[in-house]
Motif scaffolding. Sequence first.
Motif, PDB file in Angstrom:
ATOM      1  N   THR A  43      21.751 -14.770  49.464  1.00 49.15           N
ATOM      2  CA  THR A  43      21.466 -14.844  50.787  1.00 49.15           C
ATOM      3  C   THR A  43      22.243 -14.223  52.023  1.00 49.15           C
ATOM      4  O   THR A  43      21.344 -13.044  53.293  1.00 49.15           O
ATOM      5  N   GLU A  47      21.251 -11.048  54.756  1.00 51.54           N
ATOM      6  CA  GLU A  47      21.555 -10.883  56.580  1.00 51.54           C
ATOM      7  C   GLU A  47      22.349  -9.667  56.616  1.00 51.54           C
ATOM      8  O   GLU A  47      22.510  -9.685  57.855  1.00 51.54           O
ATOM      9  N   SER A  95      29.632 -15.892  57.124  1.00 62.47           N
ATOM     10  CA  SER A  95      28.413 -16.296  56.591  1.00 62.47           C
ATOM     11  C   SER A  95      28.668 -17.234  55.322  1.00 62.47           C
ATOM     12  O   SER A  95      27.729 -17.808  54.833  1.00 62.47           O
TER      13      SER A  95
END
Length: 111
Positions: A43, A47, A95
Amino acid sequence: MKKDKDIRANESNRGPENIGDILGRLFVSRGWGRKNDRLRLETAWAEAAGEQLVKDTRVLGMKRGVLEIDVRNAVLIQELTQFHKRGLLGKLRKSLPGVTLTDIKFRAGVW
């Protein structure tokens, strides 16, 4: 003989266990922690890399702080290494708080 029974009785009558301990053992035994970590990496990569790069790359895993990415062709490996690596590292570090990410290694892959 009586002592053996008393010891076993004491071990089985420790009282209620902490739910966190039980869930921790369950996650480890089922391998769910590793799957969750993998999904988190994928993920974060999606991103950071964006839609264009994601279709030609895939996450292989992370070893000793180095994220390994499989790349479809050598030209893209050069572009990622020369022009995008620093920016991708910055985005990934934001992140993935709490994860020590020191580098990204791009590898030629066929799929």
